[in-house]
Design a protein around this motif. Structure first.
Motif, short mmCIF file in Angstrom:
data_model
loop_
_atom_site.label_atom_id
_atom_site.label_comp_id
_atom_site.label_asym_id
_atom_site.label_seq_id
_atom_site.Cartn_x
_atom_site.Cartn_y
_atom_site.Cartn_z
N GLU D 194 0.84 -1.19 0.00
CA GLU D 194 0.00 0.00 0.00
C GLU D 194 0.88 1.25 0.00
OE1 GLU D 194 -3.32 -0.06 -0.12
OE2 GLU D 194 -3.35 -2.25 -0.09
N ARG D 195 1.71 1.32 1.02
CA ARG D 195 2.62 2.45 1.15
C ARG D 195 4.05 1.99 0.92
NH1 ARG D 195 1.29 5.28 6.72
NH2 ARG D 195 1.01 3.10 7.36
N LEU D 196 4.92 2.95 0.66
CA LEU D 196 6.31 2.64 0.39
C LEU D 196 7.16 3.54 1.28
CD1 LEU D 196 8.53 1.36 -1.54
CD2 LEU D 196 8.12 3.34 -3.02
N TRP D 197 8.06 2.94 2.05
CA TRP D 197 8.96 3.70 2.90
C TRP D 197 10.38 3.61 2.36
CZ3 TRP D 197 4.98 0.72 4.46
CH2 TRP D 197 4.03 1.29 5.33
N LEU D 229 5.53 11.58 -19.26
CA LEU D 229 5.04 12.20 -18.04
C LEU D 229 3.52 12.34 -18.07
CD1 LEU D 229 7.77 14.96 -17.61
CD2 LEU D 229 7.57 12.79 -16.38
N ARG D 230 2.97 12.55 -19.26
CA ARG D 230 1.53 12.72 -19.35
C ARG D 230 0.78 11.42 -19.04
NH1 ARG D 230 2.23 16.16 -23.85
NH2 ARG D 230 1.70 14.46 -25.26
N ARG D 231 1.44 10.28 -19.35
CA ARG D 231 0.77 8.98 -19.17
C ARG D 231 0.61 8.59 -17.70
NH1 ARG D 231 3.68 4.36 -21.30
NH2 ARG D 231 5.53 5.69 -21.17
N LEU D 232 1.41 9.18 -16.84
CA LEU D 232 1.46 8.69 -15.45
C LEU D 232 0.50 9.46 -14.55
CD1 LEU D 232 5.34 8.37 -15.24
CD2 LEU D 232 3.66 6.52 -15.51
N SER D 233 -0.02 8.77 -13.55
CA SER D 233 -0.97 9.40 -12.63
C SER D 233 -0.23 10.34 -11.68
CB SER D 233 -1.70 8.33 -11.82
OG SER D 233 -0.78 7.68 -10.97
N ASP D 234 -0.98 11.20 -11.04
CA ASP D 234 -0.38 12.25 -10.21
C ASP D 234 0.52 11.71 -9.11
OD1 ASP D 234 -1.58 14.09 -11.71
OD2 ASP D 234 -2.98 14.82 -10.17
N GLY D 235 0.10 10.63 -8.47
CA GLY D 235 0.85 10.16 -7.31
C GLY D 235 2.07 9.33 -7.65
N THR D 236 2.36 9.16 -8.93
CA THR D 236 3.47 8.29 -9.33
C THR D 236 4.81 8.83 -8.81
OG1 THR D 236 2.32 7.50 -11.28
CG2 THR D 236 4.73 7.40 -11.32
N ILE D 261 7.86 8.71 2.98
CA ILE D 261 6.73 7.79 2.82
C ILE D 261 5.99 8.16 1.54
CG2 ILE D 261 4.70 6.75 3.91
CD1 ILE D 261 5.56 7.97 6.55
N ILE D 262 5.80 7.20 0.67
CA ILE D 262 5.05 7.42 -0.55
C ILE D 262 3.72 6.71 -0.38
CG2 ILE D 262 4.96 6.90 -3.01
CD1 ILE D 262 8.12 7.12 -2.80
N GLN D 263 2.65 7.49 -0.50
CA GLN D 263 1.34 6.96 -0.12
C GLN D 263 0.24 7.75 -0.83
OE1 GLN D 263 1.11 7.74 4.11
NE2 GLN D 263 2.02 9.76 3.84
N GLU D 264 -0.93 7.20 -0.81
CA GLU D 264 -2.11 7.90 -1.29
C GLU D 264 -2.20 9.22 -0.51
OE1 GLU D 264 -5.95 6.76 -3.52
OE2 GLU D 264 -4.36 5.40 -2.89
N SER D 266 -0.69 12.82 0.32
CA SER D 266 0.59 13.48 0.09
C SER D 266 1.73 12.68 0.71
CB SER D 266 0.55 14.89 0.68
OG SER D 266 0.53 14.80 2.08
N ASP D 267 2.85 12.72 0.02
CA ASP D 267 4.03 12.03 0.50
C ASP D 267 4.63 12.79 1.68
OD1 ASP D 267 3.47 10.36 -1.54
OD2 ASP D 267 5.05 11.12 -2.87
N THR D 268 5.45 12.10 2.44
CA THR D 268 6.01 12.67 3.66
C THR D 268 7.51 12.48 3.68
OG1 THR D 268 4.03 12.05 4.87
CG2 THR D 268 6.00 12.49 6.19
N LEU D 269 8.22 13.44 4.23
CA LEU D 269 9.66 13.32 4.42
C LEU D 269 9.93 13.67 5.88
CD1 LEU D 269 12.03 12.76 2.38
CD2 LEU D 269 12.36 15.23 2.31
N GLY D 270 10.76 12.90 6.56
CA GLY D 270 11.02 13.19 7.97
C GLY D 270 12.44 12.85 8.36
N ALA D 271 12.84 13.27 9.55
CA ALA D 271 14.19 12.96 10.03
C ALA D 271 14.22 11.56 10.61
CB ALA D 271 14.60 13.97 11.11
N PHE D 272 15.33 10.86 10.33
CA PHE D 272 15.51 9.49 10.80
C PHE D 272 16.44 9.50 12.00
CE2 PHE D 272 17.70 5.42 10.92
CZ PHE D 272 16.66 4.53 10.77
N GLN D 273 16.01 8.87 13.09
CA GLN D 273 16.78 8.92 14.31
C GLN D 273 16.88 7.52 14.95
OE1 GLN D 273 18.41 11.70 15.46
NE2 GLN D 273 19.32 10.05 16.66
N PRO D 274 18.02 6.85 14.82
CA PRO D 274 18.15 5.54 15.45
C PRO D 274 17.80 5.62 16.93
CG PRO D 274 20.09 6.02 14.12
CD PRO D 274 19.26 7.27 14.15
#
Lengths: 277, 277, 277, 277
Positions: D194-197, D229-236, D261-264, D266-274
């Protein structure tokens, strides 16, 4: 010697025939009952058409089919209305992808069980007879592939039955020239993505086993409760080296020295007669 | 399940045992008579020592042994006084080089026929018991290799018999903990390049077949005209999953629940008794 | 395009050239400096003679040489006074064992770097020219192997230089017939187990790189402290696609359009001249 | 080190990304520009979801991707809205199918570029931390797969970001215990269908390259004439180790130490902290 199957009908997942039946093709790779060899572990292949009209795709391996994980994945993800599958027991040619069936040329697929006896002696003459426009496409070193390119040379794309008869006649003529007794042993399937042709013939008139499935109307009448049979369209037909399931009345032997055509409308069965090209 | 052989004696070409006997190991890869499976086509391996004292070399493949051209070449070019060979029929672990026998650690080789029942359930506990200094050397995912590293953990290099007995006892204890009935089934061979140990044991006391060759003095007296027997030195001995040739009196079954040591001087046979490490 | 080496001299372990030099053949499989392609990962092979006069043995693989564990094992266990090794970068033919060099016929080995341009168009005519007694031995589908069987047809076993010149002349004649400009590009090595022939030629007269090692007397005088050089016998010689170590003065380019013979007594260098068979 | 890509969007044929772009993933297998190694020839894999909601299918090979005919066939016959592909350059673990990415557990796929430094020393402690219910599913011997099972142990299926942060923190803690400096180097992709991280992190804070594609609205505005580019859907969206085509403005670097995170929606970008698990 090898084992193979050809399917034409309602689109199904490859695994429905490759893995699920009691005596599936993968089971036959370890435990063939009717083959000359019980083990068919020298490579395998499957070629399939899709409903969108593209040329056929192939997956061919060089190890045994029974332990191939990629084939298993493919089996559960590829759905096709027309496909051929083959497991190989080499009669001498190397085990390599280019020797795994089915062979392909343009939209055609081809697979074979049997052999050309004393192929090493006859190979050169057979090779030279391949049309020069087709010669560059010979990719491997089997008798089976050479039979395909000879059939193409003799008009497979125009008159399939006649072309295969000419191929067989030519092989027998070359065999006679080289003093090879009973040079040809074959069951064959070939298809252009629309129709499917199957052949059973050998010089000795004692050919390898070949069966086709009983027509679905008859089968459904015999087994009214069988859900699998209900799911399939009327024209669905399977041709196999040996039966996939033990279901009385489900499999008819292809007669010695004959061919069958599986096609829209009614299927055809006829006598196969090698002829001089 | 698998088939294997171990040879110790006058240096011979590998092919003398791998290919030449009527019922050679390669023949067994297609037509095992005594194995649980008739086909052993899921990889193979051979490990050999040379007379110059180097650590053993290996050749391991992932396809069937019967169609491997490199093995055939090796068979006719490698001469060894001590070697192990194995053909595999996977009981579930993937077919990959790191799962092909023989396994090797320093100067030791190890091969196995049989299985740890319900290995998936027991694997973690068995793995954790491997000494942390040995853990990084585990290369594959088989029960067979894990048994090797457990035996090494329990002192294989110092007291081989006791170490294998501890390994077997430990496997049975872990099996009992997980409720696995009769967890261990094994015939084993291991060697440090000097001596060769063979084991036959299973929890059920009905172990896979194992034979050793009759001592050469006796065999030569029985077959005074056999040139092959005359060529071999007195101490030459073969241990096999199943006889390589049909020669009356040539093969003795390894008794159920026992071990044998093949060594300079006289060979030894003793009772095998799993013990808690 | 490919990389190769040929060794003749004091028996050494294969690994001495395959793995140990800074820029060993295995290093070249990932990082060729002088090849048309930097990566040569489409299979590999080694063929070797032993001191006991047996026909040469081979080990050929279809994966990259750099990650092949069996080759590594072989490298440290096979000792030979004469061997050829090859890493392949396919120019189109399938990656399969029967296309891996060296090719072998009876006691002869053969390997090639380069190509026949527009091979698909020329292949049929080249194939038909192979003597019918040799035809059955063609095992793969490369231009390189076909060049070998053409050279055998034209007398390789009797007059090696002339036979290779005829092969080259024939390829160029067939190329001309098909309108192929500059059809031949080659460096070659071939041996009967006694002598070693190397060739460098191309239709354009700008051939792939080829070097031979300086004679040992000279090298020892240049590097009196080099232990490796002291261990080798006087006649030891290496021919390589590109230098294995950066040792000033150690490598001489094989001149454009020439051949060399490495043999007991003194080595020979001569001009190579394609001729009509 | 390796190269990989992840795609989410309008269903496309795999070949659209694997083969067709100028600097496609297959091109990168021979000629990576940004990787630590230019050659990625130690196996490959692709895992894909279909629109019918089945668990993902995989195709994994052990040879180089560039010469794999089956991958090419698959590329032109499999259409998917969500797939991961990987080409491998081994950092020591054997080249075998069970070590080829993507790894899979239930509906999850996982792939990794990078390494755990001194993995041999740390492997045992990392292995022991895998939950005993997950342990039996470990199929290979890579650091990458172990990272997957650690992440699953730490809750990947419930809280993906936190679980990967715990995995990274745990690897660093074990590294510290064993005195390994900067133990972790990673770019990762994982998906449940569903989602891609995607993750980019390393102990040194100088991580391997990673890019994501600019959102399609922006790209279409920049390149109004581009038919692709025209062939692809917005969320691609595509995430890649290195750009597939040289199209100014099309690729954004994933910032050091971050996740996306790529998802239905809006996509998200965040800081990664072990973090310590």
């Amino acid at each position: 010697m090898c084992r193979w199957l050809a399917y034409s009908g309602s689109p199904i997942l490859l695994e429905e025939l490759l893995y699920k039946p009691t005596h599936s093709l993968i089971d036959q790779s370890l435990h063939s009952r009717l083959g000359v060899e019980t083990t068919n572990g020298d490579g395998f292949g499957v070629g399939w058409y899709t409903e969108n009209g593209e040329p056929p795709a192939r997956f061919r391996g060089v190890g045994p089919a029974w332990n191939d994980q990629n084939l298993r994945e493919l089996g559960r993800s590829v759905r096709s209305p027309l496909f051929l599958a083959h497991i190989r027991a080499s009669t001498g040619s190397p085990v390599q992808q280019s020797n795994s069936h089915p062979f392909r040329h343009e939209r055609w697929l081809w697979l074979h069980n049997g052999m050309i006896r004393d192929f090493a002696a006859m190979r050169r003459d057979l090779t030279l007879a391949v049309d020069s426009s087709l010669f560059p496409f010979i990719g491997g070193s089997t008798d089976s592939e050479l039979m395909f390119y000879l059939a193409l040379t003799f008009g497979l794309r125009e008159e399939p039955i006649a072309a295969v008869e000419k191929m067989a006649g030519f092989v027998e003529a070359v065999g006679e020239y080289h003093g090879v007794i009973d040079p040809l042993q074959m069951t064959l399937a070939t298809t252009d993505g629309e129709r499917l042709w199957a052949f059973r013939y050998s010089s000795t008139r004692v050919s390898r086993s070949l069966y086709y499935s009983t027509d679905l109307d008859t089968l459904r009448a015999m087994y009214p409760d069988n859900a699998n049979l209900r799911r399939l369209s009327d024209g669905t037909r399977i041709v196999v080296s040996e039966p996939l399931v033990d279901l009385a009345g489900a499999w008819q032997p292809v007669p010695e020295g004959s061919y069958g055509i599986i096609q829209e409308g009614s299927d055809t069965l006829g006598a196969f007669q090698p002829r001089i090209p």
